[in-house]
Design a protein around this motif. Structure first.
Motif, mmCIF file in Angstrom:
data_model
loop_
_atom_site.group_PDB
_atom_site.id
_atom_site.type_symbol
_atom_site.label_atom_id
_atom_site.label_comp_id
_atom_site.label_asym_id
_atom_site.label_seq_id
_atom_site.Cartn_x
_atom_site.Cartn_y
_atom_site.Cartn_z
ATOM 1 N N PRO A 131 -14.056 -8.632 -5.497
ATOM 2 C CA PRO A 131 -15.257 -7.791 -5.506
ATOM 3 C C PRO A 131 -16.442 -8.549 -6.095
ATOM 4 O O PRO A 131 -16.323 -9.197 -7.132
ATOM 5 C CB PRO A 131 -14.850 -6.605 -6.394
ATOM 6 N N THR A 132 -17.584 -8.463 -5.436
ATOM 7 C CA THR A 132 -18.749 -9.254 -5.849
ATOM 8 C C THR A 132 -19.395 -8.748 -7.131
ATOM 9 O O THR A 132 -20.134 -9.483 -7.776
ATOM 10 C CB THR A 132 -19.809 -9.247 -4.735
ATOM 11 N N ASP A 133 -19.128 -7.502 -7.503
ATOM 12 C CA ASP A 133 -19.786 -6.972 -8.690
ATOM 13 C C ASP A 133 -19.159 -7.465 -9.986
ATOM 14 O O ASP A 133 -19.738 -7.310 -11.064
ATOM 15 C CB ASP A 133 -19.772 -5.435 -8.678
ATOM 16 N N SER A 139 -19.050 -13.219 4.104
ATOM 17 C CA SER A 139 -20.364 -13.373 4.711
ATOM 18 C C SER A 139 -20.212 -14.094 6.041
ATOM 19 O O SER A 139 -19.631 -15.171 6.103
ATOM 20 C CB SER A 139 -21.294 -14.166 3.786
ATOM 21 N N HIS A 157 -18.290 -13.664 -9.572
ATOM 22 C CA HIS A 157 -19.469 -14.233 -8.931
ATOM 23 C C HIS A 157 -19.332 -15.695 -8.519
ATOM 24 O O HIS A 157 -20.129 -16.188 -7.733
ATOM 25 C CB HIS A 157 -20.683 -14.091 -9.856
ATOM 26 N N SER A 158 -18.353 -16.402 -9.063
ATOM 27 C CA SER A 158 -18.238 -17.829 -8.752
ATOM 28 C C SER A 158 -16.805 -18.294 -8.932
ATOM 29 O O SER A 158 -15.978 -17.620 -9.566
ATOM 30 C CB SER A 158 -19.144 -18.649 -9.680
ATOM 31 N N LEU A 168 -11.550 -16.338 -4.041
ATOM 32 C CA LEU A 168 -12.884 -15.870 -4.425
ATOM 33 C C LEU A 168 -13.470 -14.979 -3.338
ATOM 34 O O LEU A 168 -14.101 -13.949 -3.632
ATOM 35 C CB LEU A 168 -13.801 -17.066 -4.683
ATOM 36 N N ASN A 169 -13.260 -15.340 -2.076
ATOM 37 C CA ASN A 169 -13.798 -14.557 -0.964
ATOM 38 C C ASN A 169 -13.155 -13.188 -0.829
ATOM 39 O O ASN A 169 -13.658 -12.330 -0.093
ATOM 40 C CB ASN A 169 -13.633 -15.323 0.350
ATOM 41 N N TYR A 190 -13.697 -6.517 1.734
ATOM 42 C CA TYR A 190 -13.945 -7.843 1.159
ATOM 43 C C TYR A 190 -15.456 -8.081 1.058
ATOM 44 O O TYR A 190 -16.061 -8.720 1.922
ATOM 45 C CB TYR A 190 -13.278 -8.916 2.018
ATOM 46 N N PRO A 191 -16.076 -7.551 0.000
ATOM 47 C CA PRO A 191 -17.541 -7.632 -0.150
ATOM 48 C C PRO A 191 -18.087 -9.059 -0.181
ATOM 49 O O PRO A 191 -19.256 -9.279 0.133
ATOM 50 C CB PRO A 191 -17.788 -6.917 -1.488
ATOM 51 N N SER A 192 -17.256 -10.022 -0.592
ATOM 52 C CA SER A 192 -17.726 -11.408 -0.679
ATOM 53 C C SER A 192 -17.839 -12.071 0.684
ATOM 54 O O SER A 192 -18.451 -13.129 0.823
ATOM 55 C CB SER A 192 -16.786 -12.238 -1.572
ATOM 56 N N LYS A 223 -16.594 -5.543 5.433
ATOM 57 C CA LYS A 223 -17.319 -5.780 4.181
ATOM 58 C C LYS A 223 -16.848 -4.830 3.084
ATOM 59 O O LYS A 223 -16.857 -5.169 1.898
ATOM 60 C CB LYS A 223 -18.818 -5.591 4.424
#
Length: 321
Positions: free
Chosen positions: A47-49, A231, A52-53, A43-44, A227-229, A224
């Motif tokens: 792409p975040t777009d 954090s 989402h989960s 998941l990490n 890997y946009p996810s 980022k």
């Protein structure tokens, strides 16, 4: 490993082909290293777009790639590699044990690591795929001018304990495979921006200087970008400072660097005699860095670069069409 798309793709039109290819790629990379990738780690890397989960990712795998992949006990594997789930669970326990051993060693030897800004576990243990008897790769950042003096103290300490056959701390298998001064690490972040380096950095398991490492990662945009996810919350508001007297260990960098290069030649000769050509490595060294880079790592980096380049090409074509 050959992977295909499941029939469910037509029912998930909102999920792009690139997401499915990314899932397949990271599952394949993990299995080529005899490991399964966890759903959380996968998941990490998404792409975040579009993802989402973890529940959504699980549904995507089931509906779009279910003929080939499955999610079992929190891991994603191909159906024919189900046994890797248990193998990986055992490896994660071993990896956690190794990380704790490194932390205990660093915490109990403040003088050895007095000039270290960051000490982290890297390599297989950081990915949770280490086996018993494996070397533990260490990532190190020191104050400027203190890289080689720090390495000298640590390596000498380990060597003496090995000669005396006293290793109750289980430190003889530590390998300082990537080490920088603060200046050298900052130069790396400016000069290198590839997807494998990004993943290696976000996967580090710090045992000292976690806030410092977190600040660097949180303020490096190209990580980022891949890997946009990812954090990396860091309470730091300012760049890390390396306080203390000015140091210069240039003479030691020449002497110790030459010694390590000689040891590397001997080890590489042994690897070749054993038919382990992928384990043959080169030593990259300067006043501000020491890096061991194996043929296996270079091949993996090429594989990452090709995959992400192909994905970028496909995206550009889709935009222009």
């Amino acid at each position: 490993m050959s992977l295909g798309y499941g029939r469910g793709l037509s029912t998930q039109k909102r999920i792009s082909k690139s997401v499915l290819e990314r899932i397949i790629f990271f599952v394949s990379v993990a299995q080529s290293n005899n490991a399964a990738i966890s759903l959380r780690e996968l998941l990490n890397l998404m792409p975040t777009d579009q993802v989402h989960s973890a529940d959504q990712l699980k549904d995507i795998i089931r509906e779009c790639l279910g003929e080939t992949l499955l999610v079992e006990a929190g891991y994603v594997v191909t159906r024919e590699a189900l046994k890797l789930v248990e193998t990986t669970r055992m490896a994660q326990l071993e990896s956690a044990k190794k990380i704790q051993q490194v932390k205990s060693f660093v915490d109990s030897h403040h003088k050895l690591f007095a000039d270290a800004l960051v000490v982290a576990v890297s390599g297989s243990a950081s990915y949770g795929s280490a086996n018993k008897g494996d070397d533990v790769d260490i990532f190190l950042i020191t104050k400027n001018g203190a890289l080689w003096s720090t390495l000298f103290k640590i390596l000498l300490y380990i060597r003496i304990r090995r000669i005396l056959r006293v290793d109750s701390e289980n430190i003889s298998n530590l390998c300082f495979s990537v080490a920088f001064t603060k200046r050298g690490f900052e130069e790396l972040l400016k000069s290198r921006s590839d997807p494998l380096s990004a993943r290696e950095l976000i996967n580090l398991k710090p045992v000292k200087g976690g806030e410092t490492l977190g600040w660097y990662l949180a303020n490096t945009e190209w990580i980022k970008g891949y890997y946009p996810s990812f954090s990396s919350p860091s309470p730091r508001k300012q760049p890390p400072m390396a306080l203390g007297r000015k140091q210069d260990d240039t003479p030691l960098s020449i002497l110790l660097g030459a010694y390590l290069a000689t040891v590397a030649k001997l080890r590489n000769t042994l690897f070749r005699l054993q038919g382990r050509d992928q384990d043959v490595f080169r030593v990259i060294r300067s006043k501000d860095r020491l890096i061991y880079e194996s043929h296996r790592y270079v091949e993996l980096r090429t594989r990452y670069l090709k995959f992400f380049k192909d994905q970028s090409t496909q995206l550009n074509r889709a935009i222009h069409n």
